[in-house]
Design a protein around this motif. Sequence first.
Motif, short mmCIF file in Angstrom:
data_model
loop_
_atom_site.label_atom_id
_atom_site.label_comp_id
_atom_site.label_asym_id
_atom_site.label_seq_id
_atom_site.Cartn_x
_atom_site.Cartn_y
_atom_site.Cartn_z
N GLU A 111 0.74 -1.39 -0.05
CA GLU A 111 0.00 0.02 0.13
C GLU A 111 0.83 1.06 0.02
OE1 GLU A 111 -2.67 0.18 3.39
OE2 GLU A 111 -0.97 0.36 4.68
N TYR A 135 0.39 12.09 1.07
CA TYR A 135 0.51 11.14 1.88
C TYR A 135 -1.03 10.10 1.84
CZ TYR A 135 4.10 13.91 3.70
OH TYR A 135 5.35 14.44 4.02
N ALA A 136 -0.69 8.74 2.41
CA ALA A 136 -1.86 8.21 2.74
C ALA A 136 -2.68 8.69 3.77
CB ALA A 136 -1.53 6.84 2.73
N ASP A 137 -4.16 8.78 3.92
CA ASP A 137 -4.94 9.31 5.09
C ASP A 137 -4.26 8.79 6.32
OD1 ASP A 137 -7.99 9.53 3.24
OD2 ASP A 137 -6.21 10.75 3.03
N ASN A 157 0.16 6.88 -6.58
CA ASN A 157 -0.06 6.07 -5.40
C ASN A 157 -0.25 4.53 -5.77
OD1 ASN A 157 -2.26 6.56 -7.06
ND2 ASN A 157 -3.75 6.74 -5.01
#
Length: 122
Positions: free
Chosen positions: A45, A59-61, A104
């Motif tokens: 991920e 950024y990822a949450d 992503n």
Amino acid sequence: VQLVESGGGLVQAGDSLRLSCACSGGTFSGYAMGWFRQAPGKEREFVAHINWNGVIRNYADSVNGRFTISKDNAKNTLYLQMNTLKPEDTAVYFCAAYPTGPFNDPTAYNYWGQGTQVTVSS
């Protein structure tokens, strides 16, 4: 292009770690870079992305506000500062370079490191 991660380890929840990714054999200063992670039994991920000059960061949450990605073009090194670590951050962390698709999407990246293990105990 060779990417070598370091800095992983075993820490307690709430602690901090800084991962490094040393790049050789390519044009590091011109590369966008990313950090990904993979926990056992789960897909790889997205964690964070930085464009070639460090101006744009994504950024990822799940890590936004706790992790910071940066790159030092003079040292050919990518970093991931991880603060307030949680047990769910436990995974192997990979750096990747030169995305030719969505930042992503792990399949968009052309070069990968071997990974470094981060384990966060509760």
